[in-house]
Design a protein around this motif. Structure first.
Motif, PDB file in Angstrom:
ATOM      1  N   SER A   1     -38.212   0.133  -3.978  1.00 49.49           N
ATOM      2  CA  SER A   1     -37.917   1.520  -4.344  1.00 49.49           C
ATOM      3  C   SER A   1     -37.185   2.288  -3.235  1.00 49.49           C
ATOM      4  O   SER A   1     -37.136   3.509  -3.259  1.00 49.49           O
ATOM      5  CB  SER A   1     -39.212   2.246  -4.707  1.00 49.49           C
ATOM      6  OG  SER A   1     -40.093   2.240  -3.604  1.00 49.49           O
TER       7      SER A   1
ATOM      8  N   GLU B   1     -33.983   2.886  -2.500  1.00 47.99           N
ATOM      9  CA  GLU B   1     -32.926   3.811  -2.934  1.00 47.99           C
ATOM     10  C   GLU B   1     -33.508   5.036  -3.630  1.00 47.99           C
ATOM     11  O   GLU B   1     -33.083   6.163  -3.373  1.00 47.99           O
ATOM     12  CB  GLU B   1     -31.930   3.096  -3.854  1.00 47.99           C
ATOM     13  CG  GLU B   1     -31.055   2.119  -3.111  1.00 47.99           C
ATOM     14  CD  GLU B   1     -29.996   1.508  -4.009  1.00 47.99           C
ATOM     15  OE1 GLU B   1     -29.246   2.285  -4.653  1.00 47.99           O
ATOM     16  OE2 GLU B   1     -29.919   0.272  -4.057  1.00 47.99           O
ATOM     17  N   THR B   2     -34.483   4.820  -4.495  1.00 49.66           N
ATOM     18  CA  THR B   2     -35.118   5.930  -5.220  1.00 49.66           C
ATOM     19  C   THR B   2     -35.826   6.867  -4.255  1.00 49.66           C
ATOM     20  O   THR B   2     -35.689   8.094  -4.353  1.00 49.66           O
ATOM     21  CB  THR B   2     -36.128   5.381  -6.255  1.00 49.66           C
ATOM     22  OG1 THR B   2     -35.458   4.458  -7.096  1.00 49.66           O
ATOM     23  CG2 THR B   2     -36.725   6.498  -7.080  1.00 49.66           C
ATOM     24  N   MET B   3     -36.570   6.286  -3.322  1.00 48.20           N
ATOM     25  CA  MET B   3     -37.289   7.101  -2.343  1.00 48.20           C
ATOM     26  C   MET B   3     -36.322   7.873  -1.445  1.00 48.20           C
ATOM     27  O   MET B   3     -36.547   9.038  -1.130  1.00 48.20           O
ATOM     28  CB  MET B   3     -38.228   6.230  -1.514  1.00 48.20           C
ATOM     29  CG  MET B   3     -39.398   5.690  -2.327  1.00 48.20           C
ATOM     30  SD  MET B   3     -40.400   4.489  -1.431  1.00 48.20           S
ATOM     31  CE  MET B   3     -41.071   5.490  -0.133  1.00 48.20           C
TER      32      MET B   3
ATOM     33  N   ASP C   1     -33.230   8.806  -2.188  1.00 51.20           N
ATOM     34  CA  ASP C   1     -32.605   9.877  -2.983  1.00 51.20           C
ATOM     35  C   ASP C   1     -33.535  11.067  -3.198  1.00 51.20           C
ATOM     36  O   ASP C   1     -33.085  12.202  -3.264  1.00 51.20           O
ATOM     37  CB  ASP C   1     -32.130   9.340  -4.341  1.00 51.20           C
ATOM     38  CG  ASP C   1     -30.807   8.600  -4.239  1.00 51.20           C
ATOM     39  OD1 ASP C   1     -30.059   8.826  -3.266  1.00 51.20           O
ATOM     40  OD2 ASP C   1     -30.531   7.787  -5.140  1.00 51.20           O
ATOM     41  N   SER C   2     -34.825  10.803  -3.314  1.00 47.58           N
ATOM     42  CA  SER C   2     -35.757  11.906  -3.560  1.00 47.58           C
ATOM     43  C   SER C   2     -36.180  12.606  -2.257  1.00 47.58           C
ATOM     44  O   SER C   2     -36.728  13.694  -2.296  1.00 47.58           O
ATOM     45  CB  SER C   2     -36.994  11.416  -4.312  1.00 47.58           C
ATOM     46  OG  SER C   2     -37.747  10.528  -3.515  1.00 47.58           O
ATOM     47  N   THR C   3     -35.897  11.986  -1.111  1.00 46.19           N
ATOM     48  CA  THR C   3     -36.325  12.536   0.175  1.00 46.19           C
ATOM     49  C   THR C   3     -35.172  13.138   0.972  1.00 46.19           C
ATOM     50  O   THR C   3     -35.334  14.174   1.615  1.00 46.19           O
ATOM     51  CB  THR C   3     -36.993  11.427   1.033  1.00 46.19           C
ATOM     52  OG1 THR C   3     -38.031  10.821   0.257  1.00 46.19           O
ATOM     53  CG2 THR C   3     -37.573  11.981   2.309  1.00 46.19           C
TER      54      THR C   3
ATOM     55  N   GLN D   1     -31.215  14.637   1.806  1.00 45.30           N
ATOM     56  CA  GLN D   1     -30.199  15.537   1.248  1.00 45.30           C
ATOM     57  C   GLN D   1     -28.822  14.958   1.551  1.00 45.30           C
ATOM     58  O   GLN D   1     -28.520  14.640   2.701  1.00 45.30           O
ATOM     59  CB  GLN D   1     -30.325  16.916   1.881  1.00 45.30           C
ATOM     60  CG  GLN D   1     -31.651  17.590   1.612  1.00 45.30           C
ATOM     61  CD  GLN D   1     -31.778  18.897   2.378  1.00 45.30           C
ATOM     62  OE1 GLN D   1     -30.802  19.529   2.732  1.00 45.30           O
ATOM     63  NE2 GLN D   1     -33.018  19.297   2.636  1.00 45.30           N
ATOM     64  N   LYS D   2     -27.987  14.844   0.525  1.00 45.08           N
ATOM     65  CA  LYS D   2     -26.658  14.251   0.705  1.00 45.08           C
ATOM     66  C   LYS D   2     -25.714  15.129   1.512  1.00 45.08           C
ATOM     67  O   LYS D   2     -24.732  14.644   2.056  1.00 45.08           O
ATOM     68  CB  LYS D   2     -26.020  13.932  -0.649  1.00 45.08           C
ATOM     69  CG  LYS D   2     -26.513  12.641  -1.225  1.00 45.08           C
ATOM     70  CD  LYS D   2     -25.675  12.196  -2.391  1.00 45.08           C
ATOM     71  CE  LYS D   2     -26.209  10.884  -2.916  1.00 45.08           C
ATOM     72  NZ  LYS D   2     -25.555  10.462  -4.128  1.00 45.08           N
TER      73      LYS D   2
ATOM     74  N   LYS E   1     -23.744   5.416  -1.485  1.00 38.99           N
ATOM     75  CA  LYS E   1     -24.262   6.456  -2.378  1.00 38.99           C
ATOM     76  C   LYS E   1     -23.748   7.840  -1.993  1.00 38.99           C
ATOM     77  O   LYS E   1     -24.094   8.832  -2.621  1.00 38.99           O
ATOM     78  CB  LYS E   1     -25.795   6.446  -2.365  1.00 38.99           C
ATOM     79  CG  LYS E   1     -26.375   5.166  -2.969  1.00 38.99           C
ATOM     80  CD  LYS E   1     -27.872   5.104  -2.888  1.00 38.99           C
ATOM     81  CE  LYS E   1     -28.595   5.952  -3.870  1.00 38.99           C
ATOM     82  NZ  LYS E   1     -28.342   5.763  -5.279  1.00 38.99           N
TER      83      LYS E   1
END
Length: 132
Positions: A74, A76-78, A80-82, A84-85, A109
């Motif tokens: 997980s 990538e998911t973690m 993305d949720s943590t 900031q781009k 990404k």
């Protein structure tokens, strides 16, 4: 006059080359030395990411780092949720191998990534601060 125009032109070329070579393209990241990494993470806008295992992280880490194991399914998911781009990410692991994997994933990404070239081992060898 001719000499000064050539010098000016060469100087402008150097400036533009430097400016554009420093920008990261999607899927690319920059590996930096311990000292450059230390300077980089002093900026509160830079997100600091440790991609080692929880066990490694608990044994010692760079202060204020977030831990997301790159080998976890997980990741990538973690991330993305943590993360900031719109803010740069400084990433490290033990020796620099896993962080380069994480840097490649995150830069594809759209994250702006700086990788600690010699990893946490290099950080400790340089006598930098470690939190346990």
């Amino acid at each position: 006059m001719k000499y000064s125009m050539k010098t000016l032109f060469a100087g402008l070329c150097l400036v533009f080359t430097t400016l554009f070579s420093c920008q990261q393209k999607e899927g690319q990241f920059k590996s930096v030395s311990v000292d450059d990494f230390s300077t980089l993470i002093a900026n509160p806008e830079v997100q600091l990411l440790d991609v080692r295992t929880v066990a490694e992280y608990s044994e010692g880490h760079v202060p204020h780092s977030i831990n997301i194991n790159v080998l976890d399914e997980s990741f990538e998911t973690m991330a993305d949720s943590t993360l900031q781009k719109d803010k740069p990410v400084a990433v490290y692991c033990r020796s620099g191998k896993r962080s380069k994997k994480a840097a490649a994933i995150l830069s594809k990404k759209g994250y702006i990534i700086y990788d600690l070239d010699k990893g946490f081992i290099g950080w400790e060898e340089a006598g930098k601060e470690v939190e346990k």
